[in-house]
Design an enzyme around this catalytic site. Sequence first.
Site, PDB file in Angstrom:
ATOM      1  N   ASP A 191       1.097 -24.692  -9.814  1.00 58.42           N
ATOM      2  CA  ASP A 191       1.158 -23.341  -9.252  1.00 58.42           C
ATOM      3  C   ASP A 191       0.383 -23.220  -7.943  1.00 58.42           C
ATOM      4  O   ASP A 191      -0.716 -22.646  -7.891  1.00 58.42           O
ATOM      5  CB  ASP A 191       0.630 -22.338 -10.271  1.00 58.42           C
TER       6      ASP A 191
ATOM      7  N   GLU B 247      -1.711 -28.544 -21.410  1.00 57.51           N
ATOM      8  CA  GLU B 247      -3.130 -28.751 -21.094  1.00 57.51           C
ATOM      9  C   GLU B 247      -4.078 -28.068 -22.085  1.00 57.51           C
ATOM     10  O   GLU B 247      -5.281 -28.325 -22.052  1.00 57.51           O
ATOM     11  CB  GLU B 247      -3.437 -28.201 -19.694  1.00 57.51           C
TER      12      GLU B 247
ATOM     13  N   ASP C 253       6.659 -27.777 -19.246  1.00 54.42           N
ATOM     14  CA  ASP C 253       5.525 -27.039 -18.706  1.00 54.42           C
ATOM     15  C   ASP C 253       4.339 -27.112 -19.679  1.00 54.42           C
ATOM     16  O   ASP C 253       4.491 -27.419 -20.858  1.00 54.42           O
ATOM     17  CB  ASP C 253       5.944 -25.587 -18.494  1.00 54.42           C
TER      18      ASP C 253
END
Length: 800
Positions: free
Chosen positions: A498, A435, A432
């Site tokens: 998401d 960024e 995950d």
Amino acid sequence: MQRTTVVGVADYAYTSDSVTLDCCIDDEFTATDWKYRENANEGAGGRTVPVTLEFYNPSTFRFEFRANPEVGATETLNDLNEAAIRDDIELDVTETNGELRVETSALRVVIGLEEWSFAVTEPDGTILFEEQREDIDVHGDLRVEPLGFSEVVDDAGPDKVATTGTALDLAPDEGVYGLGEKFVEFNKRGREITSWTVEPYGTETENSYKNVPFHLSTRGYGLLVDTTNKVEYDLGKTTTASATINVHDDTFAFVFFCDPSFKEILQEYTVMSGRVDMPPKWSFGVWMSRLGYESREHLEEITAELRDREIPCDVVHLDPFWMRDFRSCDLEWDTNQFPDPEGMIEKLREEGFHLSLWEHPYVPVGSTAFEEGREGGYFVTDGTGSPYVMDNLCQGDYRGAIVDFTHPDAVEWWKDKHRRLVEMGVDVFKTDYGEGIPADAAFANGLTGKPMHNFYPFLYNEAVYEAIADVNGRDEALVWGRSAWIGNQRFPMYWGGDAQTSFSGMASALRGGLSLSLSGFPFWSHDIGGFRGTPSEEVYVRWSQFGLLSSHARCHGTTPREPWAFGEEAVRIFKKFARLRYRLLSYLYSYAAAARETGLPVVRPLVLEYQNDPSVSDVDLQYLLGEELLVAPVFDESGRVDIYLPDGDDWADYWTGERYDGGQTLRREVPLDQMPLFVRAESVLPLHESSQTVEEGTPDEVTLRVTPAARGDTQTSFDFYDEDCDEFVDVGCSILEGEIDISIDSGERTQIFQVKIVDVERVPDAVRTNGANCEHVDGAPGEGKWSYDAEAETVHVNPR
């Protein structure tokens, strides 16, 4: 900002495969005084700037413009394999009437010398790609900025280069596709797009986790901007006549791929940027997850329910709760909540489950791992040598530091933490985040976060992927990543982040995935049901139908995503489509094996297969699963859906067998337990029995469902991947003048196949397998025999 533009060429030189241009620049350039001057550089201190063209093969070249040539050539961070696409080439270079023509067997580059211009054409002169210098307003001023650079003044000090770039002519009917995972319209024409990896907090804008500055144009080319810095595109938004590309760097470079076929361009692009490894077969089963299963007891309740209800499933996932509070991400088990993790994993294996664990590349302050990283110098720094510590960085909104994957010792440290878990039995990590790299961060390789920001996801996923491969081998290596850049497709696979728990969220997940499919990524997935909140039963069921017919399928969200959370009807429908997925596993796995060799995606936008059908140019709410199946998800609570069947082929309803001509739109109102699914006519579809888990190895029995052409003769085949032999089997069917010939190029492996040919209106005159006549019998055919069901208009062949 001040713009300086290339206006002409002072000198040039060339070799057998390259051209170097010494270009004049003018910082006062406008359309009204655009003309070559003997000394075009008077306003720019008399300096020139270089442009180079390097040809890799007759249809592919690299263009580079450097605004600050004194610093030397910029070394790209992108790991591109130019050698893999190089071929012998001898350029034909001629100068005529103020133009330089650089020709190969596949294309011609035309460069204006006295007045700068740049165009790429086919050998016959048809324009494929052209710099825009004619998009002017009524005052004669350019609306867009052609090849050059922009400078800014810092604190009233000296000018410095901020961006480099160019403007391109947009044809009136030109479509633009790709650019990574973009959740907006599939055809990017008319949009502004930024290639800068961010956490978009949803999937309804052009901001995205996976940016790939590579696009395909319907004019017949592909373009990869070769940088890791921010890239800004205006694809006809400011002016419909032009597109602009600007890079936040003093070098503007791109690789140009010339071919009328999107498929051919994708294949060459993925040879250069990296072909995907074959994901393990179990990864194509159903994944069950949520945020999150907070204890071993909770997880085992879920796995027991899955098996009790006979819901097919191969992977279960643990989000951050597998680690201790305020210790995400030290990669250490919370043994209070998950006692005896080795025993738990062993039990999961016995029940047919693989285990996935969540992580991110940020280490929390106060943990032992943070102290190890600080002392070892394993973190990205703030420029003073201290770790770049940030608030709200780690899961749980607490302070943490960022692992520096340019530091070899840091990479090994991070891999060691993963190898211990893989040796324990963990199969895959959900990588995950990735960024959040600050532009002013300092890395061990001497670079700042400005060029490293976009490239960081490549290094992050590479490290975790290789750690798994170190223990389990590359055939069993897999990540479940969120952020990506050029080349990340080498480390499968990625999910869409998401999305909202709504039909809009579901639609954006599909658009983002189709965009990624045309950016070199053969596999992608999404959160079935959406991420934050609780979807309605209708959204969950419709998303399940779509998700279970994606390349990979995972249920996930902040609330329960197990089908029984949405009622017994949802369970029934979920099982129906999960079982269909498992029946199609050989089909999916064959396309996965093909992707390893071609780079082509498993989930395909219609425009990839039907590029000559203008009606598919903007279709982004349906897709092809491989080449044989057309999927039309339902995005409306009422069940209404419009389905476009591409021209050039006829189609059969998978469920009913009803035939339809291509080139038409069907309007349907679909019950909740159905989803439109069509089989391309003149195709072979391999199917086998469903199971509770993915079974390793080639199935003992595979049914080849043959759908003949609606009219006339049939000649069709399918490349079936025989896992046991690690080779493709060419299975084909010819129907000519009432005689059926089945070919199975598999030697002794013929015995695994049975053949079912639908829509056969009369008893065939003869049926042959590999040239040998089969015997006609009534009822179920034995080995070497065939039968005909007149009521179902179906031929059954047992070629063993």
